[in-house]
Design a protein around this motif. Structure first.
Motif, short mmCIF file in Angstrom:
data_model
loop_
_atom_site.label_atom_id
_atom_site.label_comp_id
_atom_site.label_asym_id
_atom_site.label_seq_id
_atom_site.Cartn_x
_atom_site.Cartn_y
_atom_site.Cartn_z
N GLN A 60 0.86 -1.16 0.00
CA GLN A 60 0.00 0.00 0.00
C GLN A 60 0.91 1.22 0.00
OE1 GLN A 60 -0.64 -2.34 2.80
NE2 GLN A 60 1.15 -1.47 3.77
N ASP A 61 0.34 2.43 -0.03
CA ASP A 61 1.15 3.63 -0.13
C ASP A 61 2.12 3.77 1.03
OD1 ASP A 61 -0.01 4.28 -2.51
OD2 ASP A 61 -1.36 5.79 -1.69
N PHE A 62 1.66 3.47 2.23
CA PHE A 62 2.54 3.50 3.40
C PHE A 62 1.93 2.64 4.49
CE2 PHE A 62 -0.05 7.37 3.20
CZ PHE A 62 -0.86 7.21 4.33
N CYS A 63 2.70 2.34 5.52
CA CYS A 63 2.24 1.49 6.62
C CYS A 63 2.86 2.05 7.90
CB CYS A 63 2.65 0.04 6.38
SG CYS A 63 2.02 -1.12 7.62
N VAL A 64 2.14 2.96 8.57
CA VAL A 64 2.64 3.61 9.78
C VAL A 64 2.70 2.59 10.91
CG1 VAL A 64 2.24 5.45 11.44
CG2 VAL A 64 1.70 5.82 9.03
N ASP A 80 2.19 0.41 18.00
CA ASP A 80 2.69 -0.44 19.08
C ASP A 80 1.68 -1.50 19.51
OD1 ASP A 80 5.15 0.89 19.21
OD2 ASP A 80 4.32 2.44 20.53
N ASP A 81 0.40 -1.17 19.45
CA ASP A 81 -0.64 -2.12 19.88
C ASP A 81 -1.24 -2.82 18.66
OD1 ASP A 81 -2.70 -3.55 20.95
OD2 ASP A 81 -3.63 -1.86 22.01
N PRO A 82 -0.93 -4.10 18.45
CA PRO A 82 -1.43 -4.80 17.26
C PRO A 82 -2.95 -4.87 17.19
CG PRO A 82 -0.49 -6.36 18.83
CD PRO A 82 -0.13 -4.98 19.32
N LYS A 83 -3.62 -4.72 18.34
CA LYS A 83 -5.08 -4.77 18.34
C LYS A 83 -5.67 -3.59 17.58
CE LYS A 83 -5.42 -7.24 22.76
NZ LYS A 83 -5.92 -7.20 24.16
N LEU A 84 -4.89 -2.52 17.43
CA LEU A 84 -5.36 -1.33 16.73
C LEU A 84 -4.93 -1.32 15.26
CD1 LEU A 84 -4.63 1.36 19.48
CD2 LEU A 84 -6.78 0.14 19.02
N GLY A 85 -4.20 -2.34 14.84
CA GLY A 85 -3.69 -2.40 13.47
C GLY A 85 -4.77 -2.76 12.47
N VAL A 86 -4.57 -2.34 11.23
CA VAL A 86 -5.52 -2.66 10.17
C VAL A 86 -4.88 -3.39 9.00
CG1 VAL A 86 -7.08 -0.76 10.72
CG2 VAL A 86 -5.22 -0.37 9.13
N PHE A 87 -3.55 -3.38 8.91
CA PHE A 87 -2.85 -4.04 7.80
C PHE A 87 -1.63 -4.78 8.33
CE2 PHE A 87 -4.69 -0.67 4.96
CZ PHE A 87 -5.40 -1.53 4.16
N VAL A 88 -1.24 -5.81 7.65
CA VAL A 88 0.07 -6.43 7.85
C VAL A 88 0.75 -6.37 6.49
CG1 VAL A 88 1.34 -8.45 8.65
CG2 VAL A 88 -0.92 -7.96 9.58
N ASN A 89 1.09 -5.14 6.07
CA ASN A 89 1.63 -4.89 4.74
C ASN A 89 0.81 -5.62 3.68
OD1 ASN A 89 3.28 -3.77 2.79
ND2 ASN A 89 4.79 -5.42 2.88
N GLY A 90 -0.47 -5.37 3.71
CA GLY A 90 -1.37 -6.03 2.78
C GLY A 90 -2.64 -6.41 3.50
N LYS A 91 -3.03 -7.67 3.42
CA LYS A 91 -4.25 -8.16 4.06
C LYS A 91 -3.92 -9.27 5.05
CE LYS A 91 -7.09 -5.79 1.33
NZ LYS A 91 -8.03 -4.74 1.81
N PHE A 92 -4.73 -9.38 6.10
CA PHE A 92 -4.61 -10.52 6.99
C PHE A 92 -5.01 -11.79 6.24
CE2 PHE A 92 -5.17 -7.09 10.12
CZ PHE A 92 -4.10 -7.35 10.95
N CYS A 93 -4.44 -12.90 6.64
CA CYS A 93 -4.72 -14.18 5.97
C CYS A 93 -5.79 -14.97 6.73
CB CYS A 93 -3.45 -15.03 5.90
SG CYS A 93 -2.12 -14.29 4.94
N ASN A 94 -6.70 -15.55 5.97
CA ASN A 94 -7.71 -16.43 6.55
C ASN A 94 -7.10 -17.81 6.81
OD1 ASN A 94 -10.18 -17.34 7.43
ND2 ASN A 94 -11.07 -17.58 5.39
N ASP A 95 -7.72 -18.56 7.67
CA ASP A 95 -7.31 -19.94 7.92
C ASP A 95 -7.40 -20.71 6.60
OD1 ASP A 95 -7.06 -22.61 8.60
OD2 ASP A 95 -8.42 -22.51 10.31
#
Length: 226
Positions: free
Chosen positions: A32-36, A39-54
């Motif tokens: 994505q354009d940037f990834c700020v 510190d708290d992963p619960k507040l995160g929205v990206f992991v340099n892309g999308k979260f993976c499903n099972d």
């Protein structure tokens, strides 16, 4: 003598292993354009892309998209329409580093305006009509162009400004493969004159060496993103 030799060999091996490890280390390409950082992963929205499903929850629909058989609406200011199939529309593309687009062009003059893909090289194939295409290199800028007909292929290197213009009297269609699940698009005119908030006119007046009234006029126009 033998012990010293073995020690030297072992030390050399460890040194080469360390060098190889450093050489192999790299930052992952941004998705994505940037990834700020946060510190708290619960507040995160990206992991340099999308979260993976099972993986056990995956289904065929995650890897299927329908609709590229339908023409896009080219009744707009530039006379073209891009139907992009990226990870937002096809979840199975996540982490695979590829996406696809259908581009429709109105008869004679339909334009996919100058733009860049900051995260992808694009390979385009014409399936209907004739297109005048090209890209501009980095400084010193050099323009490379070609007129393409049905079956012709052209490559636009990553990050370079490029365009396609329909030079036929009929509709034109092309398909493009892009080397990112989320290639991004920066339409040059829209970015420069249509940003929100607007770029200070003094900056653009100096950059383009034109009267401020020209800049003010351009900033008031509607700039399609396509």
């Amino acid at each position: 003598m033998g012990g010293a030799y073995q020690l030297q060999v072992a030390a050399t091996f460890l040194l080469l292993a360390a060098i190889a490890s450093i050489a192999a280390a790299f930052d992952p390409s941004p998705l994505q354009d940037f990834c700020v950082a946060i510190d708290d992963p619960k507040l995160g929205v990206f992991v340099n892309g999308k979260f993976c499903n099972d993986p056990m929850q995956a289904k065929a629909d995650d890897f299927t998209f329908s609709g590229l058989d339908r023409a896009g609406n080219t009744s707009n200011a530039v006379g073209s329409n891009v139907t992009l199939v990226n990870v937002d529309r096809l979840k199975g593309l996540n982490t695979l580093g590829i996406s696809l687009a259908r581009i429709d062009y109105a008869p004679y003059g339909g334009l996919n305006p100058p733009h860049t893909h900051p995260r992808a090289t694009e390979i385009l194939v014409v399936v209907k009509g004739s297109l005048y295409v090209g890209f501009v290199t980095s400084n010193p800028p050099k323009l490379l162009t070609k007129t393409l007909n049905v079956g012709d292929v052209f490559v636009f290197p990553i990050g370079l400004i490029h365009f396609q213009l329909n030079v036929a009297n009929t509709n034109a269609i092309a398909f493009a493969g892009l080397s990112s699940q989320n290639p991004g698009t920066i339409t040059i005119a829209n970015a420069v004159f249509g940003s929100d908030p607007a770029i200070n006119p003094d900056v653009l007046t100096k950059a383009f060496q034109v009267d401020k009234n020209v800049v003010n006029y351009l900033q008031k126009q509607f700039w399609p993103e396509n």
